[in-house]
Design a protein around this motif. Structure first.
Motif, PDB file in Angstrom:
ATOM      1  N   ARG A   4       2.426   8.629  -2.009  1.00 18.81           N
ATOM      2  CA  ARG A   4       3.694   9.270  -2.337  1.00 18.81           C
ATOM      3  C   ARG A   4       4.834   8.483  -1.701  1.00 18.81           C
ATOM      4  N   PRO A   5       5.890   8.176  -2.437  1.00 22.83           N
ATOM      5  CA  PRO A   5       7.031   7.471  -1.842  1.00 22.83           C
ATOM      6  C   PRO A   5       7.566   8.231  -0.632  1.00 22.83           C
ATOM      7  N   GLY A   6       7.772   7.503   0.457  1.00 23.45           N
ATOM      8  CA  GLY A   6       8.310   8.098   1.670  1.00 23.45           C
ATOM      9  C   GLY A   6       7.272   8.686   2.599  1.00 23.45           C
ATOM     10  N   CYS A   7       5.992   8.602   2.243  1.00 21.29           N
ATOM     11  CA  CYS A   7       4.965   9.158   3.131  1.00 21.29           C
ATOM     12  C   CYS A   7       5.025   8.452   4.482  1.00 21.29           C
ATOM     13  N   PRO A   8       5.144   9.165   5.581  1.00 21.77           N
ATOM     14  CA  PRO A   8       5.265   8.517   6.896  1.00 21.77           C
ATOM     15  C   PRO A   8       3.985   7.826   7.349  1.00 21.77           C
ATOM     16  N   THR A   9       2.862   8.130   6.707  1.00 19.23           N
ATOM     17  CA  THR A   9       1.587   7.546   7.128  1.00 19.23           C
ATOM     18  C   THR A   9       1.269   6.258   6.395  1.00 19.23           C
ATOM     19  N   CYS A  10       1.443   6.229   5.060  1.00 20.75           N
ATOM     20  CA  CYS A  10       0.946   5.070   4.309  1.00 20.75           C
ATOM     21  C   CYS A  10       1.958   4.447   3.365  1.00 20.75           C
TER      22      CYS A  10
ATOM     23  N   PRO B 157      -4.461   4.826   0.078  1.00 19.08           N
ATOM     24  CA  PRO B 157      -3.495   5.800   0.590  1.00 19.08           C
ATOM     25  C   PRO B 157      -4.158   6.718   1.619  1.00 19.08           C
ATOM     26  N   CYS B 158      -3.329   7.412   2.382  1.00 23.17           N
ATOM     27  CA  CYS B 158      -3.863   8.354   3.365  1.00 23.17           C
ATOM     28  C   CYS B 158      -4.408   9.600   2.666  1.00 23.17           C
ATOM     29  N   LEU B 159      -5.116  10.422   3.409  1.00 19.37           N
ATOM     30  CA  LEU B 159      -5.731  11.604   2.824  1.00 19.37           C
ATOM     31  C   LEU B 159      -4.681  12.607   2.354  1.00 19.37           C
ATOM     32  N   GLU B 160      -3.571  12.740   3.089  1.00 20.66           N
ATOM     33  CA  GLU B 160      -2.536  13.682   2.675  1.00 20.66           C
ATOM     34  C   GLU B 160      -2.007  13.330   1.289  1.00 20.66           C
ATOM     35  N   CYS B 161      -1.826  12.041   0.995  1.00 23.83           N
ATOM     36  CA  CYS B 161      -1.366  11.632  -0.329  1.00 23.83           C
ATOM     37  C   CYS B 161      -2.470  11.822  -1.365  1.00 23.83           C
TER      38      CYS B 161
ATOM     39  N   PRO C 139      12.902  10.785   2.293  1.00 21.80           N
ATOM     40  CA  PRO C 139      12.049  11.982   2.287  1.00 21.80           C
ATOM     41  C   PRO C 139      10.758  11.725   1.501  1.00 21.80           C
ATOM     42  N   THR C 140       9.694  12.384   1.912  1.00 20.00           N
ATOM     43  CA  THR C 140       8.401  12.225   1.257  1.00 20.00           C
ATOM     44  C   THR C 140       8.386  12.993  -0.052  1.00 20.00           C
ATOM     45  N   ALA C 141       8.018  12.299  -1.125  1.00 14.90           N
ATOM     46  CA  ALA C 141       7.929  12.946  -2.434  1.00 14.90           C
ATOM     47  C   ALA C 141       6.768  13.940  -2.443  1.00 14.90           C
ATOM     48  N   THR C 142       6.938  15.016  -3.189  1.00 14.85           N
ATOM     49  CA  THR C 142       5.877  16.020  -3.283  1.00 14.85           C
ATOM     50  C   THR C 142       4.657  15.460  -3.996  1.00 14.85           C
ATOM     51  N   THR C 143       4.891  14.755  -5.108  1.00 16.36           N
ATOM     52  CA  THR C 143       3.821  14.118  -5.868  1.00 16.36           C
ATOM     53  C   THR C 143       4.241  12.687  -6.201  1.00 16.36           C
TER      54      THR C 143
END
Length: 537
Positions: free
Chosen positions: A298-304, A231-235, A310-314
């Protein structure tokens, strides 16, 4: 309690298991020794202390090791010690699995490294892992280039630790465009603003990035981010919260740098144990207590993420569990873990069966597997399920058969050949079984009657599949839950195949009452969850 490996079991597996790679030109690893201690032969200096017991160990193992010079093959060793090649192969397999031997030839001359580092790679770098020889690990290090960014003081101290280990460059543009580069970013309160730009560039350029977060009390080593498989670093840091509240104390710099250098060495050489690349380690800088956290998309993360919306918070709990037990990609896979299958305590699990000693026994007819041979008869009407049909279904889906060579061979595949799936039968039809609930005792192919109470329902039989978590957890830990659900599905598929072959009506139950079934059968959902249910008849 120690772990026991037997040369007989390993030698028998070495001929057919491609994950057991006995060295062709074996040599004793650097920094280890074998010595007599009473009636045993002790291995000192390896990553785990080992004791070899038995008459062969006392009389022959020492002289066999003395011939392992890195230039003599198995036939030559057998001739030198005047022993059969089969016995020598079993001995070498045991010594290799114990970390005493490695391959005498590697990928060629290693880079110029210190004797201490060579000893580290050979002695602590487990030879049953990625590298057949310490020179292979040294060659990996020689091809590795690292860029240290973020907090300047931590980067400099870590660079000093990596001096003579691998190449450290001062700028991101100095890294080669290949798979042997790594970027390490030290995130502190002051250096945090520089992370987003570096994070984005590493992801776009497909460069691996190791983030190290440090404050006054703890260090978080990870996550390791590689666009090829993580996963990406943001996730990976989604649940961390705000920036570090303060910076690391000066006296913690050497400790942080040493731990980072250790794990960089492990990532690059594939020779020292590390929880990277899949987990991050949160280390208390005072007590060194460590806890681990998997990195999850995270489901919906635009990167990975591949999911839209929408991107889930967790990430969901199920995704976190899957990430926590996931196997690393092939290039980071350490086959040493495969040897757990041959530990005596794990092999003995194949022969451990539940008994229900206080419950009355109900015999079953012998399983006539010949009924499954040939071409399936095309019956006009569905058949009624009888005791012989039930016995055949249970035996094939959950039962065992013992081969002449002593190995347990189950009719249906099971993780580790352990058999985590337990079958329960609920009868509502006296013509098949007296009404009540039963447990299938696979070791004796009979039933233990648990209750004579009736369970509401229309179909004659209810087949309930559960997971024996204590049994699986003793070998696989938390990974055992996943294997148990897989075993339950495989066993139920086999039962369905038998039912179809016998022309028995059956239907899967997709929504059952866990509490009601568990109370009826006397199950503890925490230790024996229900994994599948099927109605028969």
């Amino acid at each position: 309690m120690g772990v026991e490996l037997k040369a007989e079991a390993l030698g028998r597996a070495a001929g057919r298991d491609k994950q057991i790679a006995v060295p062709q030109l074996p040599v004793l690893r650097k920094g280890v020794r074998l010595r007599r201690a009473g009636e045993s032969l002790m291995l000192d200096g390896a990553d785990k202390r080992q004791a070899f017991t038995g008459r062969f160990a006392r009389e022959d193992l020492g002289r066999l090791v003395a011939v392992c010079d890195g230039a003599t093959t198995l036939p030559g060793i057998a001739t030198a010690v005047n022993l059969p090649e089969g016995i020598v192969l079993k001995s070498l397999a045991l010594l290799w699995a114990s970390g005493a031997l490695e391959e005498g030839t590697g990928t060629g001359p290693a880079a110029e490294i210190t004797p201490e580092l060579a000893c580290l790679l050979s002695r602590l770098g487990n030879s049953t892992g990625v590298n057949p020889s310490w020179t292979d690990a040294a060659a990996r290090l020689g091809r590795t280039t690292v860029h240290l960014a973020g907090d300047g003081a931590l980067a400099k101290t870590t660079a000093d630790c990596l001096d003579g280990v691998c190449e450290v460059v001062g700028g991101l543009d100095d890294l080669p465009a290949d798979d042997n580069s790594l970027v390490v970013f030290f995130e502190t309160r002051d250096s945090r603003p520089g992370l987003p730009a570096l994070r984005h560039r590493c992801w776009v350029e497909r460069r691996p990035l190791l983030r190290v977060r440090v404050d006054s009390t703890s260090m978080t080593l990870g996550p390791y981010v590689d666009p090829a498989f993580t996963p990406c670093l943001e996730c990976g840091v989604a649940d961390e919260g705000d920036a570090p509240p303060d910076g690391p104390p000066d006296q913690a710099h050497d400790l942080v740098a040493g731990m980072v250098a250790h794990h960089v060495l492990a990532l690059a050489s594939r020779s020292v144990r590390t929880y990277l690349p899949l987990d991050a380690g949160i280390v208390d800088l005072t007590t060194l207590a460590t806890r681990y956290r998997p990195s999850t998309t995270r489901p919906g993360c635009p990167t990975c993420s591949f999911s839209k919306g929408p991107t889930a918070t967790t990430p969901p709990a199920a995704a976190v569990y899957e990430a926590s037990i996931a196997l690393p990609v092939r290039e980071f896979l350490d086959t040493n873990g495969h040897l757990a299958h041959f530990h005596s305590k794990n092999m003995n699990l194949q022969w451990q069966f539940r008994d229900w000693p206080s419950c009355p026994r109900v015999p079953l007819p012998a399983a006539d597997v010949s009924r499954l041979a040939g071409t399936r008869a095309q019956a006009a009407d569905p058949a009624e399920c009888g005791p012989a049909d039930l016995a055949l279904m249970l035996a094939v889906a959950f039962g065992i058969r013992q081969r002449s060579d002593g190995w347990v061979q189950r009719w249906t595949a099971a993780g580790g050949n352990i058999g985590s799936a337990t079958a329960y039968v609920v009868s509502r039809d006296e013509s098949v079984l007296p009404v009540g609930g039963y447990a299938y005792r696979e070791g004796d192919h009979d039933l233990a009657r648990l209750t004579g109470e009736a369970l509401p329902g229309e179909k004659p039989l209810l087949l309930v599949v559960t997971a024996n978590l204590p049994k699986m957890g003793s070998k696989y830990g938390t990974f055992g839950l996943r294997i148990s659900f897989c075993d339950g599905g495989v066993a139920l598929s086999a039962a369905r195949k038998v039912a179809d072959r016998l022309n028995l009506p059956r239907s899967l139950v997709t929504d059952w009452d866990d509490r009601a079934l568990s109370e009826y059968l006397g199950l503890s959902p925490a230790e024996e969850p229900i994994t599948a249910v099927m109605e028969v008849g």
